[in-house]
Motif scaffolding. Structure first.
Motif, PDB file in Angstrom:
ATOM      1  N   LEU A  21       0.870  -1.178   0.000  1.00  0.00           N
ATOM      2  CA  LEU A  21       0.000   0.000   0.000  1.00  0.00           C
ATOM      3  C   LEU A  21       0.904   1.224   0.000  1.00  0.00           C
ATOM      4  CD1 LEU A  21      -2.908   1.270   0.553  1.00  0.00           C
ATOM      5  CD2 LEU A  21      -2.274   1.218   2.967  1.00  0.00           C
ATOM      6  N   LEU A  22       0.601   2.190  -0.866  1.00  0.00           N
ATOM      7  CA  LEU A  22       1.392   3.420  -0.907  1.00  0.00           C
ATOM      8  C   LEU A  22       0.480   4.586  -0.599  1.00  0.00           C
ATOM      9  CD1 LEU A  22       4.121   2.405  -1.849  1.00  0.00           C
ATOM     10  CD2 LEU A  22       2.519   1.540  -3.567  1.00  0.00           C
ATOM     11  N   ALA A  23       0.896   5.418   0.361  1.00  0.00           N
ATOM     12  CA  ALA A  23       0.117   6.616   0.716  1.00  0.00           C
ATOM     13  C   ALA A  23       0.683   7.787  -0.072  1.00  0.00           C
ATOM     14  CB  ALA A  23       0.235   6.887   2.209  1.00  0.00           C
ATOM     15  N   VAL A  24      -0.147   8.420  -0.891  1.00  0.00           N
ATOM     16  CA  VAL A  24       0.347   9.478  -1.772  1.00  0.00           C
ATOM     17  C   VAL A  24      -0.239  10.842  -1.378  1.00  0.00           C
ATOM     18  CG1 VAL A  24       0.314  10.332  -4.158  1.00  0.00           C
ATOM     19  CG2 VAL A  24       0.749   7.901  -3.699  1.00  0.00           C
ATOM     20  N   ASN A  25       0.657  11.837  -1.347  1.00  0.00           N
ATOM     21  CA  ASN A  25       0.266  13.231  -1.139  1.00  0.00           C
ATOM     22  C   ASN A  25      -0.358  13.709  -2.464  1.00  0.00           C
ATOM     23  OD1 ASN A  25       0.475  16.114  -1.332  1.00  0.00           O
ATOM     24  ND2 ASN A  25       1.972  16.098   0.338  1.00  0.00           N
ATOM     25  N   HIS A  26      -1.584  14.199  -2.375  1.00  0.00           N
ATOM     26  CA  HIS A  26      -2.318  14.631  -3.564  1.00  0.00           C
ATOM     27  C   HIS A  26      -1.523  15.643  -4.412  1.00  0.00           C
ATOM     28  CE1 HIS A  26      -5.944  15.608  -5.876  1.00  0.00           C
ATOM     29  NE2 HIS A  26      -5.613  16.875  -5.740  1.00  0.00           N
ATOM     30  N   LEU A  27      -0.795  16.532  -3.744  1.00  0.00           N
ATOM     31  CA  LEU A  27      -0.050  17.574  -4.462  1.00  0.00           C
ATOM     32  C   LEU A  27       1.137  16.970  -5.213  1.00  0.00           C
ATOM     33  CD1 LEU A  27      -0.259  20.233  -1.638  1.00  0.00           C
ATOM     34  CD2 LEU A  27      -1.603  20.137  -3.742  1.00  0.00           C
ATOM     35  N   GLU A  28       1.788  16.000  -4.580  1.00  0.00           N
ATOM     36  CA  GLU A  28       2.853  15.278  -5.285  1.00  0.00           C
ATOM     37  C   GLU A  28       2.254  14.540  -6.474  1.00  0.00           C
ATOM     38  OE1 GLU A  28       4.957  13.238  -1.667  1.00  0.00           O
ATOM     39  OE2 GLU A  28       5.991  12.775  -3.536  1.00  0.00           O
ATOM     40  N   GLY A  29       1.090  13.964  -6.246  1.00  0.00           N
ATOM     41  CA  GLY A  29       0.394  13.252  -7.326  1.00  0.00           C
ATOM     42  C   GLY A  29       0.219  14.160  -8.531  1.00  0.00           C
ATOM     43  N   HIS A  30      -0.268  15.395  -8.293  1.00  0.00           N
ATOM     44  CA  HIS A  30      -0.457  16.329  -9.416  1.00  0.00           C
ATOM     45  C   HIS A  30       0.843  16.474 -10.213  1.00  0.00           C
ATOM     46  CE1 HIS A  30      -4.489  17.888  -9.548  1.00  0.00           C
ATOM     47  NE2 HIS A  30      -4.515  18.165  -8.250  1.00  0.00           N
ATOM     48  N   ILE A  31       1.961  16.606  -9.508  1.00  0.00           N
ATOM     49  CA  ILE A  31       3.242  16.791 -10.198  1.00  0.00           C
ATOM     50  C   ILE A  31       3.561  15.579 -11.073  1.00  0.00           C
ATOM     51  CG2 ILE A  31       5.737  16.986  -9.847  1.00  0.00           C
ATOM     52  CD1 ILE A  31       5.100  18.608  -7.278  1.00  0.00           C
ATOM     53  N   TYR A  32       3.272  14.393 -10.567  1.00  0.00           N
ATOM     54  CA  TYR A  32       3.636  13.174 -11.304  1.00  0.00           C
ATOM     55  C   TYR A  32       2.831  12.953 -12.573  1.00  0.00           C
ATOM     56  CZ  TYR A  32       7.427  11.631  -8.451  1.00  0.00           C
ATOM     57  OH  TYR A  32       8.654  11.559  -7.853  1.00  0.00           O
ATOM     58  N   ALA A  33       1.794  13.765 -12.779  1.00  0.00           N
ATOM     59  CA  ALA A  33       1.084  13.707 -14.064  1.00  0.00           C
ATOM     60  C   ALA A  33       2.082  13.961 -15.193  1.00  0.00           C
ATOM     61  CB  ALA A  33      -0.041  14.731 -14.095  1.00  0.00           C
ATOM     62  N   ALA A  34       3.124  14.752 -14.898  1.00  0.00           N
ATOM     63  CA  ALA A  34       4.125  15.078 -15.920  1.00  0.00           C
ATOM     64  C   ALA A  34       4.924  13.843 -16.349  1.00  0.00           C
ATOM     65  CB  ALA A  34       5.070  16.168 -15.412  1.00  0.00           C
TER      66      ALA A  34
ATOM     67  N   GLY B  89      -8.263  24.129  -7.166  1.00  0.00           N
ATOM     68  CA  GLY B  89      -9.312  24.795  -6.402  1.00  0.00           C
ATOM     69  C   GLY B  89      -8.907  24.999  -4.950  1.00  0.00           C
ATOM     70  N   GLY B  90      -7.981  24.158  -4.477  1.00  0.00           N
ATOM     71  CA  GLY B  90      -7.592  24.235  -3.071  1.00  0.00           C
ATOM     72  C   GLY B  90      -6.164  24.704  -2.853  1.00  0.00           C
ATOM     73  N   HIS B  91      -5.352  24.746  -3.907  1.00  0.00           N
ATOM     74  CA  HIS B  91      -3.923  25.025  -3.726  1.00  0.00           C
ATOM     75  C   HIS B  91      -3.339  25.917  -4.793  1.00  0.00           C
ATOM     76  CE1 HIS B  91      -3.583  22.135  -0.511  1.00  0.00           C
ATOM     77  NE2 HIS B  91      -4.527  21.491  -1.175  1.00  0.00           N
ATOM     78  N   THR B  92      -2.358  26.708  -4.351  1.00  0.00           N
ATOM     79  CA  THR B  92      -1.534  27.484  -5.281  1.00  0.00           C
ATOM     80  C   THR B  92      -0.141  27.417  -4.684  1.00  0.00           C
ATOM     81  OG1 THR B  92      -3.418  28.919  -5.706  1.00  0.00           O
ATOM     82  CG2 THR B  92      -1.281  29.723  -6.410  1.00  0.00           C
ATOM     83  N   ASP B  93       0.667  26.503  -5.169  1.00  0.00           N
ATOM     84  CA  ASP B  93       1.985  26.269  -4.592  1.00  0.00           C
ATOM     85  C   ASP B  93       3.066  26.348  -5.653  1.00  0.00           C
ATOM     86  OD1 ASP B  93       1.362  25.561  -1.808  1.00  0.00           O
ATOM     87  OD2 ASP B  93       0.360  23.821  -2.655  1.00  0.00           O
ATOM     88  N   LEU B  94       4.179  26.990  -5.273  1.00  0.00           N
ATOM     89  CA  LEU B  94       5.380  26.958  -6.113  1.00  0.00           C
ATOM     90  C   LEU B  94       6.371  26.062  -5.389  1.00  0.00           C
ATOM     91  CD1 LEU B  94       6.190  30.557  -7.392  1.00  0.00           C
ATOM     92  CD2 LEU B  94       5.813  28.508  -8.751  1.00  0.00           C
ATOM     93  N   VAL B  95       6.737  24.966  -6.017  1.00  0.00           N
ATOM     94  CA  VAL B  95       7.555  23.957  -5.349  1.00  0.00           C
ATOM     95  C   VAL B  95       8.765  23.618  -6.205  1.00  0.00           C
ATOM     96  CG1 VAL B  95       7.551  21.561  -4.522  1.00  0.00           C
ATOM     97  CG2 VAL B  95       5.500  22.949  -4.250  1.00  0.00           C
ATOM     98  N   LEU B  96       9.931  23.605  -5.585  1.00  0.00           N
ATOM     99  CA  LEU B  96      11.135  23.183  -6.301  1.00  0.00           C
ATOM    100  C   LEU B  96      11.331  21.703  -6.029  1.00  0.00           C
ATOM    101  CD1 LEU B  96      13.499  24.340  -8.014  1.00  0.00           C
ATOM    102  CD2 LEU B  96      14.838  24.313  -5.893  1.00  0.00           C
ATOM    103  N   MET B  97      11.361  20.910  -7.088  1.00  0.00           N
ATOM    104  CA  MET B  97      11.549  19.461  -6.956  1.00  0.00           C
ATOM    105  C   MET B  97      12.975  19.150  -7.397  1.00  0.00           C
ATOM    106  SD  MET B  97       9.278  16.540  -8.804  1.00  0.00           S
ATOM    107  CE  MET B  97       9.392  14.814  -8.336  1.00  0.00           C
ATOM    108  N   THR B  98      13.772  18.634  -6.458  1.00  0.00           N
ATOM    109  CA  THR B  98      15.184  18.410  -6.773  1.00  0.00           C
ATOM    110  C   THR B  98      15.488  16.942  -7.061  1.00  0.00           C
ATOM    111  OG1 THR B  98      15.586  18.290  -4.390  1.00  0.00           O
ATOM    112  CG2 THR B  98      16.002  20.399  -5.447  1.00  0.00           C
TER     113      THR B  98
ATOM    114  N   ARG C 281       9.102  23.834  -0.731  1.00  0.00           N
ATOM    115  CA  ARG C 281       8.039  24.780  -1.067  1.00  0.00           C
ATOM    116  C   ARG C 281       8.603  26.183  -1.048  1.00  0.00           C
ATOM    117  NH1 ARG C 281       4.307  23.628   2.601  1.00  0.00           N
ATOM    118  NH2 ARG C 281       4.914  25.371   3.890  1.00  0.00           N
ATOM    119  N   LEU C 282       8.525  26.871  -2.184  1.00  0.00           N
ATOM    120  CA  LEU C 282       9.071  28.223  -2.287  1.00  0.00           C
ATOM    121  C   LEU C 282       8.004  29.266  -2.024  1.00  0.00           C
ATOM    122  CD1 LEU C 282      11.131  27.773  -5.589  1.00  0.00           C
ATOM    123  CD2 LEU C 282      11.984  27.619  -3.246  1.00  0.00           C
ATOM    124  N   GLY C 283       6.776  28.957  -2.406  1.00  0.00           N
ATOM    125  CA  GLY C 283       5.714  29.948  -2.246  1.00  0.00           C
ATOM    126  C   GLY C 283       4.348  29.296  -2.208  1.00  0.00           C
ATOM    127  N   GLU C 284       3.386  30.043  -1.686  1.00  0.00           N
ATOM    128  CA  GLU C 284       2.016  29.532  -1.594  1.00  0.00           C
ATOM    129  C   GLU C 284       1.083  30.734  -1.541  1.00  0.00           C
ATOM    130  OE1 GLU C 284       1.705  27.460   2.194  1.00  0.00           O
ATOM    131  OE2 GLU C 284       3.155  28.916   2.968  1.00  0.00           O
TER     132      GLU C 284
END
Ligand code: KG4
Ligand code: ZN
Length: 328
Positions: free
Chosen positions: A106-119, A138-147, A154-157
């Motif tokens: 079973l893997l627990a996934v953060n929804h926001l990380e999930g959005h990124i993995y669409a790429a 609708g719920g988030h506006t995040d600027l995130v640096l993925m290294t 998280r750089l901004g929100e």
């Protein structure tokens, strides 16, 4: 490796089967938009009940379309946050039941990380790190640096409303339906902005604020600043202001952190003006997944889960949902 991805954090009941984190075999999304449109926004209690009704048929359909059964699935990934607690629980419990019955990870996934993995579901070369991610929903506006995989800063929100929320609220002010983003985009198409609306100034350079903009639109609509502008022109001015803020900060963050690519995801990434402005102004490659992968779906959860699996992660069967989970 086949991963089954399950997503029920808000108002879509979704499941998908993805091979090796990149190849989409099926993706089924049952949207509750019409149900919530009656109330002008998502009603948490109704969302949970609708997830309960939809989850089994959606899972069956995702497996059938992928041409497999639960016996062929190697792991199950599910969104455990952020989102509505009651809604998250439905998907989490379904995923736990499957993992337990089949004795698979079973893997627990953060929804926001999930959005990124669409790429990572797009064909062609994989994104190259460091990547600057702009997550706008609708719920988030995040600027995130993925290294790297699973490594975020998280750089901004947003200091107040999320970008999609601002679209939804302004749409309501203009008498348009829910969800507001597509309605505003349609209304604004071909219209010249009525006037330049103010951009928020914030202490942190990559943060956003949209509530002042919303109040400005309210005052204009009410005629508090002279005769009200025509709705299409006002919609265009509002959209221009949101797009400008998002694009300007995303590009500045990408430059300042030497990002090699920018990834734009989340429901608001469906906005044509935003996509065009980002592509036009960005000095680095911009990746925007197909609209069906930008809005909530199970495929992005399965993709993220696969990378988690590869990294050796497993979630315990008593893992809790985390409605307030953040990223970075
Ligand atoms: O990611 P998403 O499907 O669900 C959440 O996790 O929130 O995003 C939904 C949001 C809504 O606020 C909706 O108005 C907005 O995305 N949206 C748009 C467009 N399509 C959807 N906003 C602007 N322009 C669009 N074309
Ligand atoms: Zn989302």
């Amino acid at each position: 490796m086949l991963v089954l991805g399950i997503e029920t954090s808000c108002d879509e009941t979704a499941a998908a089967v993805v091979r090796d984190g990149r190849r989409l075999l099926s993706s089924v999304v049952s949207s509750q938009v019409e149900l919530h449109a009656l109330y002008g926004g998502v009603v948490p209690e109704l969302a949970s009940r609708q997830h309960v009704e939809a989850i089994v048929p959606v899972l069956d359909e995702a497996l059938a379309r992928a041409g497999c059964s639960l016996r062929d699935i190697d792991a199950v990934a599910v969104t455990t946050g952020p989102g509505l607690a009651g809604a998250l629980l439905v998907g989490a419990n379904a995923a736990k039941a499957i993992a337990y019955a089949r004795d698979i990870p079973l893997l627990a996934v953060n929804h926001l990380e999930g959005h990124i993995y669409a790429a990572w579901l797009e064909e062609g070369p994989q994104p190259r790190f460091p990547v600057l991610c702009l997550i706008v929903s609708g719920g988030h506006t995040d600027l995130v640096l993925m290294t790297g995989h699973g490594r975020y800063r998280r750089l901004g929100e947003t200091a107040d409303d999320a970008a999609g929320e601002a679209f939804d609220k302004v749409a309501r002010l203009l008498g348009l339906g829910f969800p507001g983003g597509p309605a505003i985009e349609r209304l604004a198409a071909g219209a010249a902005p009525s006037a330049r609306l103010p951009r928020a100034r914030l202490a942190r350079p990559y943060d956003f604020s949209f509530s002042g903009l919303k109040t400005k639109v309210l005052r204009l609509v009410r005629g508090e600043e002279g005769p009200p502008p025509a709705a299409p022109e006002l919609a265009a001015a509002f959209q221009e202001a949101v797009v400008d803020a998002l694009v300007t900060k995303a590009i500045a963050a990408a430059r300042d952190h030497a990002a090699r690519e920018i990834i734009l995801v989340g429901g608001v990434a469906a906005n044509g003006a935003l996509r065009a402005a980002l592509v036009e102004r960005s000095p680095v490659r911009v990746r925007i997944p197909l609209p069906a992968l930008c809005t909530d779906n199970g495929a992005m959860i399965a993709a993220c889960g696969w990378w988690r699996l590869r990294a050796g992660e497993r979630a315990p069967l008593d893992a809790d949902v985390q409605p307030g989970l953040r990223i970075g």
